[in-house]
Design an enzyme around this catalytic site. Structure first.
Site, short mmCIF file in Angstrom:
data_model
loop_
_atom_site.label_atom_id
_atom_site.label_comp_id
_atom_site.label_asym_id
_atom_site.label_seq_id
_atom_site.Cartn_x
_atom_site.Cartn_y
_atom_site.Cartn_z
N HIS A 170 -3.48 9.73 4.69
CA HIS A 170 -2.51 9.71 3.60
C HIS A 170 -1.60 8.48 3.66
O HIS A 170 -0.67 8.35 2.87
CB HIS A 170 -1.68 11.01 3.69
N ASP A 202 -0.09 -11.67 5.33
CA ASP A 202 0.04 -12.76 6.32
C ASP A 202 0.80 -12.34 7.56
O ASP A 202 1.37 -13.18 8.26
CB ASP A 202 0.71 -13.98 5.69
N HIS A 231 7.58 12.30 -6.56
CA HIS A 231 6.61 12.01 -5.50
C HIS A 231 7.24 11.26 -4.33
O HIS A 231 6.57 10.88 -3.38
CB HIS A 231 5.45 11.18 -6.08
#
Length: 519
Positions: free
Chosen positions: A174, A181, A415
């Site tokens: 999950h 870089d 969320h």
């Protein structure tokens, strides 16, 4: 990619501005397992050189810049990828073959064209790309993709994979992170899919952060662990396609270019470039918050081990922060199932005088009713023990919503995974407060020490005044009521807001299904 795609020139201009913005710390890595040391990050890349003076001015600290807006968050990813010169490490749970997923993959392949070493790990269950597309993409010598815990398949020359693996198909990776870089990372709760980036009819309210400083190599170490683990399988070994060729790769790139030239894609790109809230681009300064930072991750062995073996879990590293709380604890989790022990634990913290507040989805906004049915069993006992419960108001959505949280409109899905302890420790990442995150999936979280950032987040969320949330209270006969948390609240509601009688009956039936530890 087709050089004639219209957004290329404008995007390059924006990327240059973003690099200029970067011109305008040392941390302790506390993983639960031995890590593989990544190759040292180059010191001569554009990002490294641009950040050097900034990080030198903050020794022992890391810099965070919040991305609460979905469009900003996607643009930040594209900009960061465009700046890459050496390496890109990306790890995601959901990776959809949709507008943003195609743009994301296109930009990764364009970086590979420039000679950047690109590696991508995607959870196999949660992707929507066909394996043959992804296998064609990895023909590129600078692009590698591995599927985590791939499902059992039948190919033309092989039988079912190890049948013992079938029992582990519900255990997933999950994690979400992007490292550029070895010097800059974007972490948080967003997957690669339209709904997370303002490109869908239904918005998802989430939170990411750009992270710089010496904490970034720790993300790379975690990535290396997952990349090398046995459940991380090269896509070319999983795809049903017999033969990979440059011709197949070229065909896929042409298809990708065609998708990305669509009117819908161009309209999205035009919109996010015009409306983006990334501040101070013209002033060439991104206002990072600075402080001590730590990163915690589940060991990938967690998916192979007995679920209660906490040696591989990150949660034991996070719990002490909460248990040492003295004043306040704000827990924002879209899926909240504390269980009996978790409810008692939160109640015990509240009884010490700590203001414990939990924010989660209401039934009306939750995309997993089964999860809500498990959560609702614990609401009354939490309220009795002094824990404050807030659920999203999917009807109002915050009529005067802060523009920094503009995705929070009516019908939005919460969320965000965000925990703030004593307005000092800010935790951002992929972990939900449910059994699945704790026992079954792998997760990644960061802990950042910054009272200023904590105050900024609390200000953005406006938990007490603008109607984005229902506050749950105990009414007569200890029945739960929902009170709108606005300056002029309406009468309390005595049933699950925004739901029908039949929806509530289905919820009562779902409560009878004994699978709480799988949720």
């Amino acid at each position: 990619m087709n050089p004639n795609i219209r957004y290329g020139r404008n995007l390059f201009l924006l990327l240059c501005l973003t690099l200029a913005a970067f011109l305008s710390g040392c941390v302790s890595f506390k993983a639960n397992h031995p890590t593989l040391e990544p190759a040292p990050a180059r010191a001569d890349t554009r990002i490294a050189l641009a950040l050097q003076e900034l990080t030198d001015a903050h020794p022992g600290e890391s810099g965070y810049y919040l991305l609460p807006d979905g469009a900003d968050s996607f643009l930040a990813r594209i900009a960061a990828i465009e700046l890459a010169e050496d390496s890109i490490e990306a790890q995601y749970f959901i990776f959809k073959n949709d507008l943003t997923g195609r743009l994301f993959l296109d930009r990764l392949l364009a970086a590979a064209d420039r000679g950047v070493k690109v590696r991508l790990i995607v959870d196999d269950l949660a992707k929507t790309w066909k394996d043959r597309y992804l296998a064609a993409a990895v023909v590129h010598p600078n692009f590698e993709l591995r599927l985590f815990n791939p499902a059992t398949r039948i190919g033309s020359v092989r039988i079912l994979h190890d049948l013992a693996k079938v029992a582990k198909m519900h255990r997933r990776m999950h994690n979400k992170q992007l490292v550029i870089d070895g010097k800059l990372a974007i972490i948080g709760g967003r997957n690669i899919a339209n709904e997370y980036f303002g490109a869908s009819d239904r918005n998802v309210v989430d939170l990411d952060s750009i992270v710089i400083g010496e904490i970034v190599p720790d993300f790379s170490r975690i990535f290396e662990d997952y990349w090398a683990y046995s459940l991380s399988v090269p896509v070319e070994k999983v795809a049903l396609q017999k033969k990979l060729s440059q011709e197949k790769h070229d065909e896929f790139r042409a298809q990708l270019a065609e998708w990305n030239e669509s009117e819908e894609t161009q309209a999205y790109l035009d919109r996010i470039q015009q409306e983006t809230l990334l501040p101070n681009l013209n002033q060439r300064a991104i206002p990072f918050y600075w402080g001590k930072a730590y990163v915690y991750a589940d060991d990938p062995k967690k998916l192979d081990n007995i679920r209660y073996n906490e040696d591989t879990h990150l949660m034991p590293d996070l719990i002490p922060y909460a248990e040492e709380a003295e004043e306040s604890m704000l827990l924002i989790s879209p899926y909240f199932i504390p269980g009996r022990k978790g409810s008692e634990w939160l109640g015990a913290i509240a009884e010490k005088g700590v203001n414990v507040a939990v924010v989660t989805n209401s039934l009306d906004s939750n995309d997993h009713p089964l999860v809500h049915s498990a959560y609702m069993k614990y609401r009354k006992r939490l309220l009795k023990s002094g824990v404050q419960l807030l659920e999203t108001n999917a009807i109002a959505g915050g009529k005067e919503s802060d523009p920094r949280l503009r995705d929070f409109s009516a019908g939005s899905l919460l969320h965000t995974k965000l925990f703030i302890i004593d307005k000092h420790y800010v935790m951002i990442g992929s972990t939900n407060l449910d059994p699945r995150s704790r026992l079954l999936n792998t997760e990644l979280m960061t802990v950042f020490e910054s009272p200023k950032l904590a105050a900024n987040i609390i200000d953005i969320w406006q938990l007490e005044s603008d109607g984005k949330f229902w506050e749950l209270k105990l009414g007569e006969n200890e029945q739960i009521v929902w009170q709108e948390n606005s300056d002029a609240p309406a009468e309390p509601v005595s049933i699950e807001p925004g739901t029908t009688w039949w929806e509530r009956q289905k919820l009562r039936l779902l409560r009878l299904i004994p699978i709480e530890e799988q949720l």
